[in-house]
Write a protein that holds these residues in place. Structure first.
Motif, PDB file in Angstrom:
ATOM      1  N   GLN A  40       2.629 -25.943  21.017  1.00  0.00           N
ATOM      2  CA  GLN A  40       1.379 -25.807  20.280  1.00  0.00           C
ATOM      3  C   GLN A  40       0.549 -24.704  20.919  1.00  0.00           C
ATOM      4  OE1 GLN A  40       1.294 -30.546  19.257  1.00  0.00           O
ATOM      5  NE2 GLN A  40       0.141 -29.879  21.025  1.00  0.00           N
ATOM      6  N   GLU A  41       0.058 -23.796  20.100  1.00  0.00           N
ATOM      7  CA  GLU A  41      -0.577 -22.583  20.610  1.00  0.00           C
ATOM      8  C   GLU A  41      -2.080 -22.798  20.804  1.00  0.00           C
ATOM      9  OE1 GLU A  41       0.777 -19.619  21.686  1.00  0.00           O
ATOM     10  OE2 GLU A  41      -1.319 -19.255  22.194  1.00  0.00           O
ATOM     11  N   VAL A  42      -2.562 -22.503  22.014  1.00  0.00           N
ATOM     12  CA  VAL A  42      -3.986 -22.703  22.311  1.00  0.00           C
ATOM     13  C   VAL A  42      -4.700 -21.424  22.749  1.00  0.00           C
ATOM     14  CG1 VAL A  42      -3.636 -25.140  22.928  1.00  0.00           C
ATOM     15  CG2 VAL A  42      -3.605 -23.392  24.737  1.00  0.00           C
ATOM     16  N   ASP A  59       1.211 -27.909  24.937  1.00  0.00           N
ATOM     17  CA  ASP A  59       0.309 -26.790  24.677  1.00  0.00           C
ATOM     18  C   ASP A  59       0.747 -25.593  25.522  1.00  0.00           C
ATOM     19  OD1 ASP A  59      -1.290 -28.230  22.948  1.00  0.00           O
ATOM     20  OD2 ASP A  59      -2.893 -28.587  24.405  1.00  0.00           O
ATOM     21  N   ALA A  60       0.552 -24.406  24.979  1.00  0.00           N
ATOM     22  CA  ALA A  60       0.806 -23.176  25.737  1.00  0.00           C
ATOM     23  C   ALA A  60      -0.034 -22.079  25.114  1.00  0.00           C
ATOM     24  CB  ALA A  60       2.290 -22.813  25.684  1.00  0.00           C
ATOM     25  N   ALA A  61      -0.287 -21.037  25.880  1.00  0.00           N
ATOM     26  CA  ALA A  61      -1.102 -19.929  25.376  1.00  0.00           C
ATOM     27  C   ALA A  61      -0.317 -18.628  25.474  1.00  0.00           C
ATOM     28  CB  ALA A  61      -2.406 -19.806  26.163  1.00  0.00           C
ATOM     29  N   LEU A  62      -0.318 -17.889  24.389  1.00  0.00           N
ATOM     30  CA  LEU A  62       0.348 -16.597  24.363  1.00  0.00           C
ATOM     31  C   LEU A  62      -0.139 -15.738  25.538  1.00  0.00           C
ATOM     32  CD1 LEU A  62       2.325 -15.419  22.168  1.00  0.00           C
ATOM     33  CD2 LEU A  62       0.429 -13.958  21.507  1.00  0.00           C
ATOM     34  N   GLY A  63       0.779 -15.086  26.208  1.00  0.00           N
ATOM     35  CA  GLY A  63       0.427 -14.207  27.326  1.00  0.00           C
ATOM     36  C   GLY A  63      -0.015 -14.960  28.573  1.00  0.00           C
ATOM     37  N   GLY A  64      -0.045 -16.297  28.496  1.00  0.00           N
ATOM     38  CA  GLY A  64      -0.580 -17.071  29.634  1.00  0.00           C
ATOM     39  C   GLY A  64      -2.081 -16.888  29.778  1.00  0.00           C
ATOM     40  N   LEU A  65      -2.751 -16.569  28.663  1.00  0.00           N
ATOM     41  CA  LEU A  65      -4.219 -16.434  28.691  1.00  0.00           C
ATOM     42  C   LEU A  65      -4.865 -17.740  29.151  1.00  0.00           C
ATOM     43  CD1 LEU A  65      -5.329 -14.595  25.417  1.00  0.00           C
ATOM     44  CD2 LEU A  65      -5.370 -13.706  27.742  1.00  0.00           C
ATOM     45  N   GLY A  66      -6.142 -17.625  29.562  1.00  0.00           N
ATOM     46  CA  GLY A  66      -6.884 -18.832  29.929  1.00  0.00           C
ATOM     47  C   GLY A  66      -6.983 -18.970  31.425  1.00  0.00           C
ATOM     48  N   GLY A  67      -8.109 -18.656  31.979  1.00  0.00           N
ATOM     49  CA  GLY A  67      -8.234 -18.717  33.429  1.00  0.00           C
ATOM     50  C   GLY A  67      -8.811 -20.038  33.875  1.00  0.00           C
ATOM     51  N   CYS A  68      -9.299 -20.036  35.083  1.00  0.00           N
ATOM     52  CA  CYS A  68      -9.905 -21.222  35.659  1.00  0.00           C
ATOM     53  C   CYS A  68     -11.173 -20.748  36.358  1.00  0.00           C
ATOM     54  CB  CYS A  68      -8.944 -21.857  36.651  1.00  0.00           C
ATOM     55  SG  CYS A  68      -9.674 -23.192  37.604  1.00  0.00           S
ATOM     56  N   PRO A  69     -12.337 -21.307  36.001  1.00  0.00           N
ATOM     57  CA  PRO A  69     -13.578 -20.801  36.610  1.00  0.00           C
ATOM     58  C   PRO A  69     -13.616 -20.983  38.127  1.00  0.00           C
ATOM     59  CG  PRO A  69     -13.988 -22.758  35.237  1.00  0.00           C
ATOM     60  CD  PRO A  69     -12.567 -22.356  35.006  1.00  0.00           C
ATOM     61  N   PHE A  70     -12.774 -21.887  38.656  1.00  0.00           N
ATOM     62  CA  PHE A  70     -12.781 -22.113  40.101  1.00  0.00           C
ATOM     63  C   PHE A  70     -11.785 -21.223  40.835  1.00  0.00           C
ATOM     64  CE2 PHE A  70     -13.954 -26.147  38.081  1.00  0.00           C
ATOM     65  CZ  PHE A  70     -15.264 -26.213  38.537  1.00  0.00           C
ATOM     66  N   ALA A  71     -11.016 -20.444  40.086  1.00  0.00           N
ATOM     67  CA  ALA A  71      -9.960 -19.667  40.745  1.00  0.00           C
ATOM     68  C   ALA A  71      -9.907 -18.266  40.158  1.00  0.00           C
ATOM     69  CB  ALA A  71      -8.613 -20.372  40.572  1.00  0.00           C
ATOM     70  N   PRO A  72     -10.839 -17.396  40.547  1.00  0.00           N
ATOM     71  CA  PRO A  72     -10.823 -16.031  40.016  1.00  0.00           C
ATOM     72  C   PRO A  72      -9.483 -15.351  40.320  1.00  0.00           C
ATOM     73  CG  PRO A  72     -12.788 -16.444  41.371  1.00  0.00           C
ATOM     74  CD  PRO A  72     -11.876 -17.604  41.557  1.00  0.00           C
ATOM     75  N   GLY A  73      -8.920 -14.724  39.316  1.00  0.00           N
ATOM     76  CA  GLY A  73      -7.638 -14.038  39.515  1.00  0.00           C
ATOM     77  C   GLY A  73      -6.435 -14.929  39.292  1.00  0.00           C
ATOM     78  N   ALA A  74      -6.659 -16.240  39.164  1.00  0.00           N
ATOM     79  CA  ALA A  74      -5.522 -17.141  38.958  1.00  0.00           C
ATOM     80  C   ALA A  74      -5.058 -17.040  37.505  1.00  0.00           C
ATOM     81  CB  ALA A  74      -5.908 -18.573  39.280  1.00  0.00           C
ATOM     82  N   THR A  75      -3.802 -17.421  37.277  1.00  0.00           N
ATOM     83  CA  THR A  75      -3.256 -17.407  35.926  1.00  0.00           C
ATOM     84  C   THR A  75      -3.842 -18.552  35.115  1.00  0.00           C
ATOM     85  OG1 THR A  75      -1.378 -18.630  36.763  1.00  0.00           O
ATOM     86  CG2 THR A  75      -1.114 -16.264  36.497  1.00  0.00           C
ATOM     87  N   GLY A  76      -3.592 -18.524  33.789  1.00  0.00           N
ATOM     88  CA  GLY A  76      -4.192 -19.494  32.902  1.00  0.00           C
ATOM     89  C   GLY A  76      -3.235 -20.575  32.448  1.00  0.00           C
ATOM     90  N   ASN A  77      -3.214 -20.815  31.143  1.00  0.00           N
ATOM     91  CA  ASN A  77      -2.321 -21.808  30.574  1.00  0.00           C
ATOM     92  C   ASN A  77      -0.866 -21.421  30.810  1.00  0.00           C
ATOM     93  OD1 ASN A  77      -3.939 -23.734  28.456  1.00  0.00           O
ATOM     94  ND2 ASN A  77      -4.922 -21.739  28.609  1.00  0.00           N
ATOM     95  N   VAL A  78       0.010 -22.406  30.647  1.00  0.00           N
ATOM     96  CA  VAL A  78       1.433 -22.108  30.549  1.00  0.00           C
ATOM     97  C   VAL A  78       1.597 -21.035  29.473  1.00  0.00           C
ATOM     98  CG1 VAL A  78       3.598 -23.048  29.667  1.00  0.00           C
ATOM     99  CG2 VAL A  78       2.253 -24.358  31.303  1.00  0.00           C
ATOM    100  N   CYS A  79       2.409 -20.028  29.763  1.00  0.00           N
ATOM    101  CA  CYS A  79       2.573 -18.904  28.840  1.00  0.00           C
ATOM    102  C   CYS A  79       3.586 -19.251  27.741  1.00  0.00           C
ATOM    103  CB  CYS A  79       3.038 -17.680  29.632  1.00  0.00           C
ATOM    104  SG  CYS A  79       3.511 -16.306  28.577  1.00  0.00           S
ATOM    105  N   THR A  80       3.155 -19.114  26.490  1.00  0.00           N
ATOM    106  CA  THR A  80       4.002 -19.511  25.353  1.00  0.00           C
ATOM    107  C   THR A  80       5.364 -18.835  25.384  1.00  0.00           C
ATOM    108  OG1 THR A  80       2.003 -19.772  24.043  1.00  0.00           O
ATOM    109  CG2 THR A  80       4.102 -19.695  22.845  1.00  0.00           C
ATOM    110  N   GLU A  81       5.358 -17.507  25.506  1.00  0.00           N
ATOM    111  CA  GLU A  81       6.650 -16.813  25.391  1.00  0.00           C
ATOM    112  C   GLU A  81       7.539 -17.066  26.616  1.00  0.00           C
ATOM    113  OE1 GLU A  81       3.675 -15.373  25.385  1.00  0.00           O
ATOM    114  OE2 GLU A  81       3.634 -13.478  26.503  1.00  0.00           O
ATOM    115  N   ASP A  82       6.918 -17.306  27.785  1.00  0.00           N
ATOM    116  CA  ASP A  82       7.724 -17.658  28.959  1.00  0.00           C
ATOM    117  C   ASP A  82       8.370 -19.037  28.759  1.00  0.00           C
ATOM    118  OD1 ASP A  82       6.706 -15.295  29.920  1.00  0.00           O
ATOM    119  OD2 ASP A  82       5.778 -16.136  31.707  1.00  0.00           O
TER     120      ASP A  82
END
Lengths: 313, 313
Positions: free
Chosen positions: B11-13, B232-255
């Motif tokens: 499911q794309e978020v 749930d997954a997000a295209l490109g792995g978009l979606g960060g975390c306000p507590f972790a600048p520079g960290a990756t976001g959601n599980v990446c859909t295409e990965d």
């Protein structure tokens, strides 16, 4: 007092597999300082450099100077990658504790990468084995592209196992299966690890995964579930792939240690110490590195409450 | 002809969880175009936007316009995140197919994130359930911070299960367990998923993981092994975390789709199409995105031989 054997042995390859692809020259004193920091953390094995053609891998052309400059921690095995007899002679002269011989399962890749046929590579291994052991060094032998070749695609499992058997017959003390360009998947890893463990005991078998397609840790866990216990990893996730610009490199050491810690698997490595060293990598190589835990902190690090909640009861 | 049910429903978020944290304003027409591209790929469910305070999440303040502008593909469920009754009213007015109600397992996080106590959030859910179903919409209820809270740390499994039971009693059609800040580990995931599946059937349970510490895909596989089927997954792995600048976001859909493909798990999604859309994200958000497969290509893509090997026999 005897230290407990870790559930997972993590072997650091950043100085070799990480730095070999970096376009910016990392000075010899900086390399030595990095390796000394890694030694202080207590890795069982550190891949220091490689003795290959300086024209092919100019970033590691100071391998002998690096070996001469590092402070050796008792208990750590300092390894040199070598492709042939000449490399082995140089590595032994530099007092490497272990030679890591590499040949690709894919002959196409072996020719592209090493400019050698399988027959030529295996003949080199045969020449190296005696001198290495006479010098008191260990001999590890790596099957590169064991999980797939970027030119040939999937490699038959029996071909890989045949190479492992030849390596053992030629005197290899340890075996590494390497996913050189990040093509492995967990089903395949389970199968190949289970079959290889019939030939090689777990304490002599290393799995070397790249995170090129985001599957590095997935494959480590699949290999661990299948019985593997020794894993290569690179601080910061250094180490790219010439076929995938912008892709991530090796499995990231501190990300793997964080995973093990969260799962209750002892590694014997200090996560805070690793993060401290990892945070210096960006300055060393001149760009952001792919590791996540150095940015996000360990999962166990809690954050202070937002200000407005602190006084509102 | 009936299409086979995919082994894994992804499911794309990205339009909601991905874009909500982006500092650069993504224009309404660009959001609509992105969602229409995702619809064309055939996702079963797309989280379109959220109806929350525009002051809190300014990047999604055009939720109503986005819902009004998208082309709805028959068979896709278009979801809106909502925290309360007001959000639900706006989402129903925008003809969302599904309301995704969110409350954090951690009351501290719920207050920090939504400015609501558990009691207040659950009272909202009770108010929303009737109107949602009368309007013909589905009601999904998410337990945020189900695998850990950045303020409180680990959340007791029985507390999470108690919230799931309350959600079901209040009329939720589906349940999501969310690892909001990427604190989950595979052992914990196995346990919580197995226990939750005693309360919720697999086709009503979604797992939502973030890759903050590199464990997104590891946790997806652990949840899948424990019986979960919707992710749930997000295209490109978009979606960060306000507590972790520079960290990756959601599980990446295409990965994730590449992983499933390599393991022979059907997703019903076209990897090339996903990569094509993902490659446009950098232009949309103005920075590199964390997904790997869009950079490295699918593992099955082979490379041409180096020139010097092509003619040398």
């Amino acid at each position: 007092m005897t230290a407990a054997l870790p559930a997972i042995v993590i072997q650091e390859v950043a100085p070799r597999d990480g730095l070999q692809i970096e376009p910016k020259w990392v000075g010899t004193p900086d390399k030595i300082k990095l390796i000394d920091s890694l030694s202080a953390i207590g890795f069982a094995r550190i891949e220091v450099s490689s003795f290959v053609s300086p024209a092919a891998v100019p970033s590691l052309r100071d391998a002998a100077e690096v070996f001469a400059g590092i402070t050796r921690r008792p208990g750590t095995v300092y390894t040199a990658l070598i492709p042939n007899r000449r490399g082995a002679e140089l590595a032994l002269a530099a007092r490497a504790d272990e030679l890591n011989f590499v040949m690709s399962a894919s002959e196409t890749h072996n020719r592209a990468n090493m400019n050698m046929t399988h027959a030529r590579s295996l003949a080199s291994l045969a020449e190296i084995s005696g001198p290495a052991h006479e010098a008191g060094a260990l001999l590890n032998a790596t099957v590169a592209t064991a999980f797939g070749c970027p030119f040939e695609g999937a490699q038959p499992i029996n071909k890989v196992l045949d190479i492992v058997s030849r390596y053992l017959a030629l005197g290899a003390d340890g075996i590494t299966l390497a996913d050189t360009t990040g093509m492995a998947n967990p089903n395949q890893v389970s199968q190949l690890v289970a079959r290889t463990l019939l030939l090689v005991p777990a304490d002599k078998l290393t799995l070397h995964f790249h995170n090129t397609r985001g599957l590095g840790l997935v494959n480590v866990l699949a290999a661990h579930d299948a019985g593997a216990r020794r894993f290569d990893a690179a601080l910061g996730g250094l180490g790219g792939c010439p076929f995938a610009p912008g892709a991530t490199g090796n499995v990231c050491t501190e990300d793997l240690v964080n995973l093990c810690q969260e799962m209750g698997l002892a590694t014997g490595l200090d996560l805070r110490g690793l993060i401290d060293v990892s945070c210096r990598l960006t300055g060393l190589v001149g760009h952001d590195v792919p590791g996540q835990v150095a940015k996000a902190g360990p999962a166990s690090d809690l954050h202070p409450l937002p200000e407005r909640l602190r006084h509102s009861g």
